[in-house]
Design a protein around this motif. Structure first.
Motif, PDB file in Angstrom:
ATOM      1  N   ASP A 108      70.518  51.099  47.325  1.00  0.00           N
ATOM      2  CA  ASP A 108      69.386  51.576  46.620  1.00  0.00           C
ATOM      3  C   ASP A 108      69.644  53.028  46.181  1.00  0.00           C
ATOM      4  O   ASP A 108      68.843  53.720  45.488  1.00  0.00           O
ATOM      5  N   GLY A 151      69.678  37.032  42.671  1.00  0.00           N
ATOM      6  CA  GLY A 151      69.419  38.302  42.378  1.00  0.00           C
ATOM      7  C   GLY A 151      69.711  38.920  43.421  1.00  0.00           C
ATOM      8  O   GLY A 151      70.583  40.158  43.291  1.00  0.00           O
ATOM      9  N   LYS A 152      69.798  38.391  44.949  1.00  0.00           N
ATOM     10  CA  LYS A 152      70.157  39.081  46.013  1.00  0.00           C
ATOM     11  C   LYS A 152      71.766  38.971  46.185  1.00  0.00           C
ATOM     12  O   LYS A 152      72.472  40.067  46.524  1.00  0.00           O
ATOM     13  N   LYS A 204      73.328  41.590  43.619  1.00  0.00           N
ATOM     14  CA  LYS A 204      72.537  43.104  43.593  1.00  0.00           C
ATOM     15  C   LYS A 204      73.636  44.076  43.634  1.00  0.00           C
ATOM     16  O   LYS A 204      73.075  44.964  42.690  1.00  0.00           O
ATOM     17  N   ASP A 225      73.664  44.882  39.664  1.00  0.00           N
ATOM     18  CA  ASP A 225      72.481  45.459  38.970  1.00  0.00           C
ATOM     19  C   ASP A 225      72.781  46.521  38.199  1.00  0.00           C
ATOM     20  O   ASP A 225      72.173  46.640  37.066  1.00  0.00           O
ATOM     21  N   ASN A 228      72.749  41.500  34.373  1.00  0.00           N
ATOM     22  CA  ASN A 228      72.295  42.784  34.801  1.00  0.00           C
ATOM     23  C   ASN A 228      71.571  43.451  33.766  1.00  0.00           C
ATOM     24  O   ASN A 228      71.652  43.041  32.560  1.00  0.00           O
TER      25      ASN A 228
END
Length: 263
Positions: A21, A126-127, A130, A133, A161
């Motif tokens: 993140d 999605g995980k 990741k 993204d 994405n």
């Protein structure tokens, strides 16, 4: 040991921040300012040595005290362009070395998309993806739809994405879980043949052609991911900057193929 999370003290409280993140980190003396993909910022007390020890291989030090997430870098030119539009100054004499390091790290990121249990829900996809993204190029995982003769007749978007949404000119929530034919009435069978070969025979293939569905010349590199699926790297062919950029994307796809399970 490199971690998936880093632990910092923010507002006198220890918190865990996921490395995936983090957009970039700027050091100043014994403080670091952590900029996140979602726009939030954390200012913490930490040395550069301690920071490097915690950050994983998904980061590059572009100048002393400045660590940038590989997934956030769109281009290294006079400045480093990030996927959110920001530009970061860097040590220009390291330009060639940084470009080479970026390519190697991107290849490692793509190589990690492999050999795992097939996701079952949009959340699991999605995980699983990741890491893709914030890639500066469009990427999607598609599940092929076959008829009784094992001929591909359609495909379903299982992951994409934001770069894919921009290229396809559709929001992700309209694409994910839906078939291509339900989204575009004028589907061209040429794409089906290439994706079919990648999915069934484990080939890494390239196609460059005009897409009437989105009125764009596309270059696509596809490779097998899960059984019955293939991954696709797509970009606007008219916006390609150089042959070296083409070759780089070919290498990314080749690395992905090497690390994927046998179909």
């Amino acid at each position: 040991m490199q971690q998936e999370f880093i632990t910092v003290t923010f507002n006198r409280t220890k918190i865990a921040i996921r490395c995936a993140d983090i957009l970039y980190v700027i050091m100043s003396d014994d403080h670091c300012t952590i900029h996140m993909f979602d726009g939030s910022v954390y200012r913490c007390r930490m040395t550069l040595k301690a920071l490097k020890k915690q950050l994983n291989e998904g980061f590059m030090e572009v100048k002393r005290g400045c660590m940038i997430a590989v997934s956030a870098i769109s281009n290294i030119g006079d400045k480093i362009l990030l996927s959110n539009g920001e530009e970061i100054c860097y040590t220009m004499r390291k330009k060639k070395a940084l470009r080479e390091e970026l390519q190697k790290k991107q290849e490692l990121m793509i190589a990690k998309i492999s050999k795992k249990k097939l996701p079952l829900t949009p959340e699991e996809y999605g995980k699983y993806y990741k890491i893709c993204d914030s890639l500066p190029f469009a990427f999607t995982d598609i599940e092929m739809v076959f008829n009784e003769e094992k001929k591909a007749v359609d495909w379903i978007f299982r992951y994409g994405n934001e770069a894919l949404a921009t290229l396809e000119k559709l929001p992700l929530d309209k694409m994910i879980g839906n078939s291509f034919s339900s989204l575009f009435s004028n589907m061209d069978a040429k794409w089906l043949h290439v994706y079919e070969r990648a999915t069934l025979y484990g080939e890494t293939l390239e196609i460059m052609d005009y897409s009437p569905e989105i009125d764009t010349n596309l270059k696509i590199i596809c490779f097998p991911t899960f059984p019955g699926h293939c991954g696709c790297i797509l970009f606007n062919a008219d916006q390609m900057k150089s042959i070296s950029e083409e070759n780089h994307l070919v290498r990314l796809a080749a690395v992905a193929l090497k690390s994927n399970p046998t179909i």
